[in-house]
Design a protein around this motif. Structure first.
Motif, PDB file in Angstrom:
ATOM      1  N   THR A   1       0.863  -1.192   0.000  1.00 11.93           N
ATOM      2  CA  THR A   1       0.000   0.000   0.000  1.00 11.93           C
ATOM      3  C   THR A   1       0.892   1.233   0.000  1.00 11.93           C
ATOM      4  O   THR A   1       1.886   1.302   0.748  1.00 11.93           O
ATOM      5  CB  THR A   1      -0.918   0.042   1.238  1.00 11.93           C
ATOM      6  OG1 THR A   1      -0.120   0.027   2.419  1.00 11.93           O
ATOM      7  CG2 THR A   1      -1.863  -1.161   1.234  1.00 11.93           C
TER       8      THR A   1
ATOM      9  N   GLU B   1       0.636   5.033   0.801  1.00 10.21           N
ATOM     10  CA  GLU B   1      -0.281   5.890   1.546  1.00 10.21           C
ATOM     11  C   GLU B   1       0.280   7.308   1.662  1.00 10.21           C
ATOM     12  O   GLU B   1       1.482   7.479   1.902  1.00 10.21           O
ATOM     13  CB  GLU B   1      -0.527   5.323   2.939  1.00 10.21           C
ATOM     14  CG  GLU B   1      -0.987   3.875   2.944  1.00 10.21           C
ATOM     15  CD  GLU B   1      -0.842   3.228   4.314  1.00 10.21           C
ATOM     16  OE1 GLU B   1      -0.943   3.958   5.328  1.00 10.21           O
ATOM     17  OE2 GLU B   1      -0.616   1.998   4.378  1.00 10.21           O
TER      18      GLU B   1
ATOM     19  N   ARG C   1       3.909  -1.427   3.783  1.00  7.84           N
ATOM     20  CA  ARG C   1       3.240  -0.107   3.716  1.00  7.84           C
ATOM     21  C   ARG C   1       4.305   0.958   3.420  1.00  7.84           C
ATOM     22  O   ARG C   1       5.286   1.096   4.160  1.00  7.84           O
ATOM     23  CB  ARG C   1       2.513   0.202   5.021  1.00  7.84           C
ATOM     24  CG  ARG C   1       1.409  -0.780   5.334  1.00  7.84           C
ATOM     25  CD  ARG C   1       0.760  -0.492   6.684  1.00  7.84           C
ATOM     26  NE  ARG C   1       0.062   0.789   6.693  1.00  7.84           N
ATOM     27  CZ  ARG C   1      -0.611   1.262   7.749  1.00  7.84           C
ATOM     28  NH1 ARG C   1      -0.637   0.551   8.884  1.00  7.84           N
ATOM     29  NH2 ARG C   1      -1.231   2.406   7.685  1.00  7.84           N
TER      30      ARG C   1
ATOM     31  N   LEU D   1      -3.474   4.731  -1.456  1.00 10.23           N
ATOM     32  CA  LEU D   1      -4.516   5.059  -0.491  1.00 10.23           C
ATOM     33  C   LEU D   1      -4.240   6.432   0.114  1.00 10.23           C
ATOM     34  O   LEU D   1      -3.078   6.836   0.232  1.00 10.23           O
ATOM     35  CB  LEU D   1      -4.547   4.026   0.639  1.00 10.23           C
ATOM     36  CG  LEU D   1      -4.941   2.593   0.261  1.00 10.23           C
ATOM     37  CD1 LEU D   1      -4.623   1.652   1.422  1.00 10.23           C
ATOM     38  CD2 LEU D   1      -6.419   2.525  -0.091  1.00 10.23           C
TER      39      LEU D   1
END
Length: 831
Positions: A30, A32, A178, A158
């Motif tokens: 992800t 972010e 992440r 995201l």
């Protein structure tokens, strides 16, 4: 612009995950971060890193498509499922229940994923996953948890907030990574800006770009694009212009994102831009009907976006940012916010001044009482500019009502005029005219004008007319109100109008010597001195100053304490009594400062400058003259400022600085409605400057024009403005001795002056001296010392020395011996 600077760590993580792709080594990553931080750019970079044999499926989500079930999944799989190749079924066969997220559908998609990754790695890249439809989100979470035996890479971008549930579902996966891209560092920002300009960039400009963008590549790109569009020089930029452009770029980009992602924060930003950044949270909450928690969250979002300081109070970090935000808010929205604030603020106990500002901004046709109270509050704290603005709006509302109350309208007019005495004297004159012309009772108009009677208004011819007219009406009454008539007549008399003069003279002789009597007495003394009645003027002026209140006891209204001192001090100057005049000027200045009377202060300074000039103290005269100009400009009185510039130019000419004097006089023209004495003073100053520059022909014309204007208004005392002596000096400089003697011989007779015949027979230079100077010369050539001359003439030794210095300059000599040699042997002079 290369958007992947400062992304070395993130790219290394991607390479590591892709290098390990194999059965049993999947990866879910992800990316972010806030908008513009470069998430999509990193997603694009993954494509360049993937092995050539990889299968790539991509999707990009958008809020407008979040209502279409499996919309994101369709984007991913349509390119391969629609072909039906390799035993892969068509997408519609995988969800026979109309697309509902059933267990069977999810298993069907899992089988499809296994099939696609059977013989080569599979990369599933999804941009803006948070905008995906709910079934697609459920699929992403479900498939990500079932990749244990598959060589599959799933990458999704995201936002930094708002995806807690999805990350909670994925948080226990051993193959989850992440990535949170960091803002660009100052060095990378500078490199990117230089690449964009293709030229070296000023360090301050690079630092400004970094500060405004906070290292956000998207905002930085928008900012630099606007700088290039406006042709900002990268090497030598204008800091203010660059800041304004950068603030507009930040506002346009960040506010557009807020409107999409966080409407509450966007609304709060608009409120703070319109109402002011110091607006309390309770007010914002009342305007938007939000709770404190919502307001605090919205404020935190704005701080994170770099649009507000952390506070409290929450303020805009750059001065140019608020105007940039305001420019994006439609006018109807701004007006609506102001009107809502005007309704809400009184309920929250806000000061009337705060509510009144919003009433004016919104253009509301209500709120007369609020505006009235706001005017009072603003004046009480010395904010006269705001007080005048509130009262003008209140007057406009009162005038617009169907049946306005005459008393209300009159009181507002008077209060507005009283405020403008501290802020705008020319506007106060216009208000006085309006009060005099109003269809109100005489007593009401007279009381109102008496509150505005201020000697500074007499600097214009218009300033005396309303007072003269109403004073004339009062004087016609059988029993006029004494104090009001004296004050109005004093104001009229200073402007040359003699309305109610006889009646006031009787009232002055019979009544108490109060402030109103002193105001009229001072004006009467100045009038007497201007017309050559020296003895009467001196007696009256001395009496006025002797009974004037002490500066420490002269509380407001200051005009009542200083009005008499203005006329009395001028009268003593014109009578040649500079010592007593200096005491009066000191009283004027001290009383004006102690009593909060800014309108009288420049008059006191002007009188003091005149005294210093006549004593030959040009440095002091110049300092006071500059203060007059500054004070008068602050009061909006062009006529008083003109008098100050003329006084300063005379002092500069006396100091031998004609170029500076010329520049000072050229700073502003003489107002058309200036008092004749102000116009004459300006002509005298121009003449002295012309003479100092050697243009004696022009000087003669200016001095003669000065005398003509004085004569037209009945100012016959040569001591008021000694234009004859200056004209005679100019004639002598031109070699026209006969003209010099003639101009001095035609002066009016006054007490203590020799006959014209004696002046015509006087030795060279005598015609240039004033009566006071002549008396000093008479005693000096007879052998008296300066102290003896002072005792005989009842003057100070300092005054005698000042006279002698001026006499020496006029006669072109340097000492007492030269004076005796030049004039002492003449029998006519000795008498």
């Amino acid at each position: 612009m290369d958007a992947l600077l400062h992304r070395k760590n993130e790219l290394s993580l991607f390479r590591e995950a892709i290098g390990e792709l194999a059965p049993g080594s999947p990866a879910v990553i992800t990316v972010e971060g806030n908008r513009g931080i470069g998430k999509s750019a990193l997603l694009e970079a993954v494509i360049e890193i993937l092995p050539p044999q990889s299968q790539l499926l991509r999707a990009r989500c958008h809020p407008s498509e979040s209502g279409f079930e499996y919309g994101m999944v369709r984007q991913l799989f349509d390119p391969v499922l629609s072909t039906g190749r390799g035993g892969i079924p068509d997408f519609d066969d995988t969800h026979p229940d109309g697309g509902r997220p059933t267990h069977e559908v999810l298993l069907g998609l899992l089988r499809t994923t296994r099939t696609l990754s059977a013989d080569r790695p599979l990369a599933l890249l999804v941009d803006d996953l948070s905008h995906a439809d709910p079934p697609s989100l459920l699929w992403f979470s479900s498939i990500a948890r079932r990749l244990d035996q598959l060589p599959v890479l799933m990458v999704a971008t995201l936002p930094s907030t708002g995806t807690g549930q999805l990350l909670a579902d994925l948080g226990q996966l051993p193959y989850l990574r992440r990535i949170r891209p960091e803002p660009l560092c100052p060095t990378c920002t500078g490199d990117l800006v230089e690449r964009a300009f293709d030229a070296p960039v000023d360090r301050e400009l690079a630092a400004l770009c970094h500060t405004l963008s906070r290292g956000n590549p998207r905002i930085l790109g928008e900012l630099v694009g606007r700088l290039r569009q406006e042709r900002i020089s990268p090497g030598t930029p204008d800091p203010a212009q660059a800041l304004a452009i950068g603030s507009a770029a930040l506002s346009a980009t960040a506010l557009a994102w807020l409107e999409e992602d966080n409407p509450e924060a966007a609304e709060l930003l608009a409120q703070l831009a319109v109402l002011g950044p110091d607006t309390e949270a309770a007010v914002c909450g009342a305007l938007s009907q939000c709770g404190d928690a919502q307001i605090q969250r919205a404020r935190t979002s704005l701080v994170r976006a770099g649009l507000l300081e952390a506070g409290p109070p929450a303020r805009f970090p750059y001065p140019a940012l608020r105007p940039a935000v305001l420019a994006r808010i439609p006018a109807p929205v701004r007006l609506g916010l102001h009107e809502r604030a005007a309704v809400v603020l009184p309920r929250l106990g806000a000061p009337a001044t705060e509510t009144a500002e919003h009433l004016i901004q919104a253009g509301c046709d209500w709120g007369l009482d609020v505006l009235d109270n706001a005017g009072t509050q603003a004046a009480a704290v010395g904010d006269y500019e705001a007080a005048a603005r509130f009262l003008r709006r209140a007057l406009a509302l009162a005038d617009g009502t169907p049946e306005p109350s005459a008393e209300t309208f009159h009181e507002l007019s008077v209060r507005l005029g009283a405020v403008e005495l501290h802020h705008d004297l020319d506007a106060c004159v216009r208000q006085a005219v309006a009060i005099a012309d109003a269809p109100a009772e005489l007593a009401l108009r007279a009381h109102g004008l008496a509150r505005l009677a201020e000697p500074a208004l007499a600097a214009t011819t218009e300033g005396g007319r309303p007072f003269a007219r109403v004073a004339g009406e009062l004087a016609a009454l059988p029993s006029p109100p004494r104090g009001i008539l004296l004050r109005l007549s004093a104001q009229a008399l200073l402007c040359g109008h003699r309305a109610g003069l006889r009646q006031c003279a009787r009232l002055l002789a019979r009544g108490p010597q109060d402030a109103d009597a002193r105001a009229f007495g001072g004006a009467l003394a100045a009038t007497a001195a201007a017309t050559g009645r020296i003895a009467a003027a001196r007696r009256l002026a001395v009496r006025v100053l002797a009974r004037a209140p002490d500066a420490q006891q002269a509380g407001p209204p200051g005009a009542r304490a200083t009005a008499g001192a203005v006329g009395a001090s001028l009268a003593l100057i014109w009578c040649g009594d500079l010592d007593r005049a200096a005491a009066g000027a000191g009283l004027l200045v001290d009383t004006a400062r102690a009593g909060g009377d800014p309108a009288s202060l420049p008059l006191g300074l002007l009188v003091r400058a005149e005294i210093a000039y006549r004593r030959g103290e040009f440095i002091q005269a110049l300092a006071d003259a500059y203060d007059v100009v500054q004070e008068a400009d602050g009061l909006g009185s062009a006529a008083v400022a003109c008098a100050g510039r003329a006084a300063g130019a005379r002092a500069l000419a006396g100091l031998g600085r004609p170029d500076q004097a010329t520049a000072l006089l050229a700073a502003a023209p003489v107002p058309a409605d200036a008092h004749p004495l102000v116009k004459a003073l300006s002509l005298q100053a121009h003449g002295l400057v012309a003479a100092a520059r050697g243009d004696h022909t022009a000087a003669v014309g200016l001095f003669m024009d000065c005398g003509h204007r004085l004569a037209l208004r009945g100012i016959t005392n040569p001591a008021c403005l000694p234009w004859r002596a200056h004209a005679a000096q100019a004639y002598l400089a031109l070699g026209e001795r006969t003209a010099a003697v003639t101009i001095m011989s035609s002066a009016p007779l006054e007490t203590g002056r020799p006959d014209p015949a004696d002046r015509a027979a006087a030795p060279p230079g005598k015609e240039l001296l004033t009566p006071a100077e002549s008396r000093v010369v008479d005693l000096v050539v007879r052998g008296h010392s300066s102290l003896e001359v002072a005792e005989k003439l009842f003057l100070s030794k300092r005054t005698i020395d000042t006279h002698l210095g001026r006499i020496y300059r006029k006669l072109g000599i340097r000492s007492r011996h030269e004076l005796v040699a030049a004039l002492g042997g003449d029998q006519a002079w000795r008498g």
